[in-house]
Design an enzyme around this catalytic site. Structure first.
Site: not given
Ligand code: SAH
Length: 262
Positions: A38, A60, A93, A122, A172
């Protein structure tokens, strides 16, 4: 169909810092034939992929999908049928807002062996960045990883039981903080409930902004990826967890943990 000996690994890439990658993820990146990743996966993590692997960006960019989810599902299956070892690399994750469910369905339907390798999501990376304890015996007994529902009923909250001891982590959140603030208020949360906006957690440009639900409406936007930690644990100073937060609720501490706002 030929016998499938290959495997598809759904691998968590963590929040950005390559040191937060699991050893298993790092090992798989060193030994795979194909990586489908991704846009959220950091450059530093991509740099760990063996030069022998084919790397495909299925993410995306600027709102424009490079590949549809169905196309990604078909790719995973078709590589596995060619007996390739495939790493499907997702930010954080793979099972948290990562569409893993749809990919797992496709793999199961095609009888493709798979394995999930968890990653640091995150929410916990952001809590670490902000120095927040997501659960806290004094202030939070549960954590809700959530996002706004989209589509037709997008305006309606579907969070279920958000209580005064819930830490809510909003993935998000989008760019319209005023709308986020309004929707949290509509969900029944108090205007002065603390929240923290965390951007690029674990990365070089990590940022934390301390706010509350009402002030959130006028905060300047932080760069993506960003998420929101909402709840009493997000009070900037630890002592506020027991003082200001109860004031925010305009009630005395509940005897039972079942106080519901909505
Ligand atoms: N699978 C990912 C989440 C995917 S959805 C996970 O487990 O973290 C994508 C959203 O995750 C982003 O819009 C944001 O809200 C959050 N995100 C992902 N990485 C981030 C980071 N390093 N810092 C803050 N928010 C993050």
């Amino acid at each position: 169909l030929p016998a499938i000996i290959a495997k598809v690994y759904l691998v968590g890439a963590g929040p950005g810092d390559p040191e937060l990658l699991t050893q298993k993820a790092a090992r798989l990146l060193q030994n795979t034939d194909i990586v489908l990743h991704d846009s959220l996966v950091s450059r530093e993590v991509l740099d760990l992929i063996t030069p022998n692997a084919e790397i495909i960006d299925v993410g995306k960019r600027a709102g424009q999908k490079l590949l549809t989810q169905d196309e990604i599902n078909s790719l995973l299956v078709s590589y596995a049928v060619q007996n390739k070892m495939v790493v499907r690399l997702k930010g954080g994750d793979p099972t948290i807002f990562g569409r893993a469910g749809e990919e797992l369905d496709a793999l199961r339907r095609a009888n493709v062996p798979y394995e999930i390798v968890p990653g640091v999501t995150a929410a916990t990376a952001a809590a670490a960045a902000a120095g927040i304890s997501l659960t806290d015996r004094r202030a939070a007994s549960q954590v809700l990883l959530t996002t706004f529902s989209r589509g037709e009923n997008g305006k309606q909250m579907d969070w279920g039981a958000v209580t005064s001891t819930t830490s809510l982590v909003l993935y998000m959140p989008g760019a319209e903080y005023a709308e986020v603030s309004a929707r949290l208020r509509d969900g029944g949360l108090p205007a002065d409930l603390p929240c923290a906006i965390v951007s690029a957690a674990s990365g070089a440009r990590q940022m934390v902004r301390w706010s509350n639900i009402s002030r959130l409406a006028t905060e300047a936007k932080l760069p993506a990826p960003a998420l929101l930690i909402v709840g009493r644990v997000a009070a900037q100073r630890a002592h506020e967890i027991s003082e200001q937060a109860w004031a925010a609720l305009d009630e005395s501490p509940p005897a039972a943990s079942t106080t519901r706002w909505i």
